[in-house]
Design a protein around this motif. Sequence first.
Motif, PDB file in Angstrom:
ATOM      1  N   UNK A 345       0.842  -1.193   0.000  1.00 60.87           N
ATOM      2  CA  UNK A 345       0.000   0.000   0.000  1.00 60.87           C
ATOM      3  C   UNK A 345       0.880   1.248   0.000  1.00 60.87           C
ATOM      4  N   UNK A 346       0.569   2.197  -0.839  1.00 58.56           N
ATOM      5  CA  UNK A 346       1.336   3.434  -0.922  1.00 58.56           C
ATOM      6  C   UNK A 346       0.809   4.414   0.121  1.00 58.56           C
ATOM      7  N   UNK A 347       1.365   4.350   1.319  1.00 58.54           N
ATOM      8  CA  UNK A 347       0.929   5.247   2.388  1.00 58.54           C
ATOM      9  C   UNK A 347       1.891   6.422   2.552  1.00 58.54           C
ATOM     10  N   UNK A 348       3.163   6.128   2.826  1.00 53.02           N
ATOM     11  CA  UNK A 348       4.134   7.190   3.097  1.00 53.02           C
ATOM     12  C   UNK A 348       5.482   6.710   2.593  1.00 53.02           C
ATOM     13  N   UNK A 397      20.878  23.417  -2.489  1.00 51.31           N
ATOM     14  CA  UNK A 397      19.401  23.427  -2.459  1.00 51.31           C
ATOM     15  C   UNK A 397      18.852  22.027  -2.173  1.00 51.31           C
ATOM     16  N   UNK A 398      18.131  21.888  -1.082  1.00 51.37           N
ATOM     17  CA  UNK A 398      17.581  20.584  -0.700  1.00 51.37           C
ATOM     18  C   UNK A 398      16.231  20.348  -1.380  1.00 51.37           C
ATOM     19  N   UNK A 399      16.009  19.099  -1.768  1.00 48.15           N
ATOM     20  CA  UNK A 399      14.754  18.755  -2.418  1.00 48.15           C
ATOM     21  C   UNK A 399      14.428  17.301  -2.106  1.00 48.15           C
ATOM     22  N   UNK A 400      13.220  17.049  -1.632  1.00 47.33           N
ATOM     23  CA  UNK A 400      12.797  15.704  -1.229  1.00 47.33           C
ATOM     24  C   UNK A 400      11.441  15.409  -1.852  1.00 47.33           C
ATOM     25  N   UNK A 401      11.305  14.209  -2.390  1.00 49.02           N
ATOM     26  CA  UNK A 401      10.044  13.761  -2.978  1.00 49.02           C
ATOM     27  C   UNK A 401       9.315  12.872  -1.970  1.00 49.02           C
ATOM     28  N   UNK A 402       8.051  13.212  -1.659  1.00 52.88           N
ATOM     29  CA  UNK A 402       7.253  12.439  -0.719  1.00 52.88           C
ATOM     30  C   UNK A 402       5.964  11.987  -1.379  1.00 52.88           C
ATOM     31  N   UNK A 403       5.550  10.769  -1.005  1.00 51.01           N
ATOM     32  CA  UNK A 403       4.275  10.250  -1.470  1.00 51.01           C
ATOM     33  C   UNK A 403       3.448   9.881  -0.248  1.00 51.01           C
ATOM     34  N   UNK A 404       2.315  10.528  -0.102  1.00 55.41           N
ATOM     35  CA  UNK A 404       1.424  10.277   1.025  1.00 55.41           C
ATOM     36  C   UNK A 404       0.083   9.810   0.476  1.00 55.41           C
ATOM     37  N   UNK A 405      -0.216   8.509   0.684  1.00 54.30           N
ATOM     38  CA  UNK A 405      -1.449   7.899   0.181  1.00 54.30           C
ATOM     39  C   UNK A 405      -1.620   8.146  -1.314  1.00 54.30           C
TER      40      UNK A 405
END
Length: 747
Positions: A345-348, A397-405
Amino acid sequence: MKYLYLSASIAGLLFGGSAVAQDVVDQASAQQLQAQAAGFDDIVVTARRRAEPLQDVPVAITALSGQALQEMGVRSTDDLQKALPGVNVSGQRRDDASFYIRGQGPGIFSFGQRNFTSVATYFAEVPALVSGPGVFFDLSGVQILKGPQGTLFGRNTTGGAVLFEPQRPTQKIEGYVQLSAGNYGYRELEAVMNLPISPDLLSIRLAGNVAERHGFTTSVLTGQHLDGRDYQAYRASILFTPAAGLENLTIIDGRVKDQSGTSAVIRQVNPASPTGALIAPYLAQQRALGVRRTLLPVALYDRQSGFGVTNKTTWEASDAITLKNIVSFRRNRVDQASDFDGTPVNTFFIENVPGERGWQIGQEQFTEEFQVQGKVPSMGLEYIVGYYHELTKPGFPQEVRQSLSGNVSVRRLDYRDQSDALFAHAEIDLTNQFQLSGGFRYTWDKRAAGIGVFNTAGDCTQRVPAGTGPITCPFEASGKFKAPSYDATIQYKPMDRVLAYLSYRRGYKSGGLNLPSPAPEFTAFRPEHVDSFEAGLKADWNVGVPLRTNLSAFIDKYKDIQISQPVVIPGVAITSLVQNAGKATNKGFEFEGSIRPLEILTINGFVSYLDAHSNVTVPGTAAIKGRQTAFQPKWKYGVSGKLDLPVSDALGTLGLSVDYSWQGKVNTNETNAAYLTTYPSYGLLGARVELKDVARSGIDLAVFGSNLTNKTYILGGFPLTSSLGFESAYYGEPRMYGISARMRFGN
């Protein structure tokens, strides 16, 4: 006598080569001889920024020599906790776990911002990100100082400080090469070379450590072996002594890590939560798989790079005055892919932004510390005054990819933290038996941070206030915090090798910023303060056999204690919301003892108790009265034994070390009444059998093992049941075993 010579040489190097240095060496040597007469070898510590035997310092300290670290198989911070009373290690990623001491933890961690911790770690007297493997090689020792620190150390802390000290160059040609191998494809090489380029003028010490180990947790979906180990670390120390009383020490160190990521094993779900309902069908499947197999659907990785330069210049301007300057630069880069629930499951999920970017987040730290150390023998007075400056920023330069649900966002983060302080500390001998000491520090902290949240097309999606306000990228905030901290200690020596003390310490931890924030009133949080009271007794006895007993008891009263709770912000993802939560009281005791029933046998033990109940109030939540603070076991104990048995000239000396440690269960939160997550208690058994100096060849052969009973235990994880509907964990290492061969050469 080897500990005596080592301790004296460390003291001499720390204080140069003049009369002042010789006084320190003579004093340390005399005290070491007294300790040996009592049956024990003291470790020299630097808790008061000068070399002193452990038993003469009125502070609760656990100190482990480099040899003790090797005998206990300590290769990471996870391993270190088994030898430390009153200390726990936990976190959210393997090898990045942090220290908890006396109810205080690593502080508030906001991804992409610098963490102002309650327990600071130091490498070569400089605050540093010290965790995981690649640090525990060629160390002279590790010191754990318990309780608030600040009047003598660079960074203010309310829980304690952990000091890692590398070996210094000596005036001898010496070194070693060590090869190790074991299960799970474990391979490690450690090498040290010490070279006096010009006697009494220039010496260098080179050290390196390379290790690989397959992961012990397997994803049944991808086949990836998670929780692996793959790093290379190096260190070069250059000691320059151009004149009597003047020395310059430069330490260059680095580490590169490129290994599989940390596993996540689902433990609990909230079926009433939309996310929990999606995960619930996988819970039974995961339990059938056990904790060494997971349902992670993608490959995870952990890439890090660290580099540091530290320069220490010490000048004995006179017999009574020593000037010392410590300047450093440290850089860290991180790129990690992390899955937080361990199911399809794609939660976090967190990963790097696709493309050519090398790193997600970073930290560049510059520090400058200047000290004046002095003494007035006629008054029995020793003192230190100084200035400390620290500047920290990402460096790129900081960059973060997040996937929430399933909702993907890109976060761009920035920060700038500056800390400046003036400090002073003094010790005065009132009589031959009584000493009074105390210190004062004033700290000024400036913090600034910014965040922008974008969709994958590069459009800003961040609303300030969250979910209701106008679209804003970036949103920036800043804050200034300042406070005094101080301490006072009275110590009494009623007889030789017995020291009793009472101390009071006022501690301070900087306030900070919540970015992103769910509402304007939560953007900033206030500093945290603590009043700490401690009583201790350090003693060496002769009860027919040598016996050492060190006992300390403490009460810590906190005001505006900082509590972090995970929250979901619509359109932004999950974040740690920090709030000040009124008052809290932590109390407990720690005991360490050693006995030598035979000349060839030493037995050590410890026990600690911590009462850190949650009586705090966090706005919007209800604390559970009487519930132990998160990640803090009430009880912890350990016992170890070391036997050195001369066998024959052909075989050398047989050394046998055995250690066992146990800690009680820990809670993972104080405020979630619906799902009270705990990690069970556990005990770990380790052993090492070694043949030292085989046939007088300088070769040592060893067989070693850790977690010999193959205990299943939890080190850390993600207690997100209240916010995302699930709780997952990562587990400690299974049974590990191996062999090693060390070839020593030179003096």
